[in-house]
Enzyme design. Structure first.
Site, mmCIF file in Angstrom:
data_model
loop_
_atom_site.group_PDB
_atom_site.id
_atom_site.type_symbol
_atom_site.label_atom_id
_atom_site.label_comp_id
_atom_site.label_asym_id
_atom_site.label_seq_id
_atom_site.Cartn_x
_atom_site.Cartn_y
_atom_site.Cartn_z
ATOM 1 N N SER A 150 4.897 0.138 -4.438
ATOM 2 C CA SER A 150 5.092 1.546 -4.758
ATOM 3 C C SER A 150 4.910 2.400 -3.515
ATOM 4 O O SER A 150 4.115 2.058 -2.626
ATOM 5 C CB SER A 150 4.081 1.987 -5.823
ATOM 6 O OG SER A 150 4.091 3.397 -5.985
ATOM 7 N N TYR A 163 -4.441 2.775 -8.369
ATOM 8 C CA TYR A 163 -3.067 2.276 -8.268
ATOM 9 C C TYR A 163 -2.598 2.217 -6.820
ATOM 10 O O TYR A 163 -2.067 1.209 -6.352
ATOM 11 C CB TYR A 163 -2.147 3.174 -9.092
ATOM 12 C CG TYR A 163 -0.694 2.790 -9.042
ATOM 13 C CD1 TYR A 163 -0.236 1.636 -9.668
ATOM 14 C CD2 TYR A 163 0.236 3.601 -8.398
ATOM 15 C CE1 TYR A 163 1.106 1.292 -9.647
ATOM 16 C CE2 TYR A 163 1.577 3.265 -8.369
ATOM 17 C CZ TYR A 163 2.013 2.110 -8.999
ATOM 18 O OH TYR A 163 3.343 1.767 -8.966
ATOM 19 N N LYS A 167 -1.589 -1.061 -4.547
ATOM 20 C CA LYS A 167 -0.237 -1.215 -4.012
ATOM 21 C C LYS A 167 -0.247 -1.259 -2.480
ATOM 22 O O LYS A 167 0.593 -1.936 -1.875
ATOM 23 C CB LYS A 167 0.662 -0.094 -4.515
ATOM 24 C CG LYS A 167 0.986 -0.196 -5.997
ATOM 25 C CD LYS A 167 1.618 -1.526 -6.369
ATOM 26 C CE LYS A 167 2.098 -1.553 -7.827
ATOM 27 N NZ LYS A 167 2.653 -2.870 -8.217
#
Length: 268
Positions: A150, A163, A167
């Site tokens: 991402s 998150y 990533k």
């Protein structure tokens, strides 16, 4: 004489795609089949996988369906041997399973951070470690690992600590693994922007949020799963044979999150 499009062929190869019941994983699996690969697909929901398998078979390729909880490291690692046993070889792994719900800083416990790392990084590592010895048995030197990451692995945005950290780790894992596995196996990652998958279903019905996503993206639209599948095909085929240890940004040109989660400032 072969043309440039021949470099995108995966004829006779075998791929494993995780999180392949819908969205980016499904698009990658179908793209690989259309390029000539047989594909093992896995996710939690068998009915979704069967729909993707039908599309793979419609392209004239074999599909192996493995419903599994891919948060289980033994289950995800086992996909490599199953692909080899059922399809006869293993050439490409697409580590697509992952994701973490945004959370405020003070609500991000160490357990929550560990879960994000486990689901996004440990699963990719477990499958890749299991796959590499099998990939080395293929004689043509076209083997590849692709991590679906991402843009939050390089950008900063409120609410994305778990998150984005996971990533970022997944992207750097690709850089480091590429050195470990060169020159035999290429390893790359894709930094994905806003793509209309199930993760954005909550936005699709809210015009104001959709407008924000689109207007804050230089290309003026939300991405499609096939945009990511095309990049994965490039990285997995001879077209990308001189690329390893890189993170390809497929994000519409955004440099920062294009959706404000409206998390408030901290107060005493």
């Amino acid at each position: 004489m072969s043309g440039i499009l021949d470099r995108f062929s995966l004829d006779g190869q075998v791929a494993v795609v995780t999180g392949a019941g819908r969205g980016i994983g499904a698009a990658c699996a179908v793209a690989f089949a259309e390029a000539g690969a047989d594909v093992l697909i896995s996710s939690r929901t068998e009915s979704q996988l069967e729909q993707v398998a039908e599309r793979i078979r419609a392209a004239g390729r074999r599909a192996v369906v493995v419903p599994a909880n891919l948060d289980d490291l033994d289950a995800v690692a086992g996909l490599a041997q199953t692909a080899y046993d059922e399809l006869g070889r293993l050439d490409t792994v697409v580590n697509n399973v992952g994701g973490t719900i945004p959370n405020a800083f003070l609500d991000t416990s160490t357990d929550y951070l560990a879960e994000a790392f486990h689901f996004n990084v440990m699963t990719a590592h477990a499958l890749s470690v299991a796959a590499v010895p099998l990939m080395l048995r293929s004689p043509d030197g076209q083997q590849s690992i692709v991590n679906i990451g991402s843009m939050m692995g390089r950008a900063s945005g409120r609410g994305y600590l778990a998150y984005g950290t996971a990533k970022a780790a997944l992207a750097h894992w690709a850089r480091l693994a590429a050195r470990d596995l060169a020159p035999r196996i290429r390893v790359n990652a894709i930094a994905v922007g806003s793509v209309m998958t199930s993760a954005l279903e909550f936005v699709a019905g809210v015009p104001e949020m959709m407008e924000q996503l689109e207007t804050k993206t230089p290309l003026g639209r939300v991405g499609e799963a096939e945009d990511i599948a095309a990049a994965a095909l490039y990285l997995s085929s001879r077209a990308g044979q001189y690329v390893t240890g890189k993170v390809i940004e497929v994000d519409g040109g955004i440099q920062e999150p294009n959706l404000d989660l409206n998390l408030p400032d901290l107060t005493p």
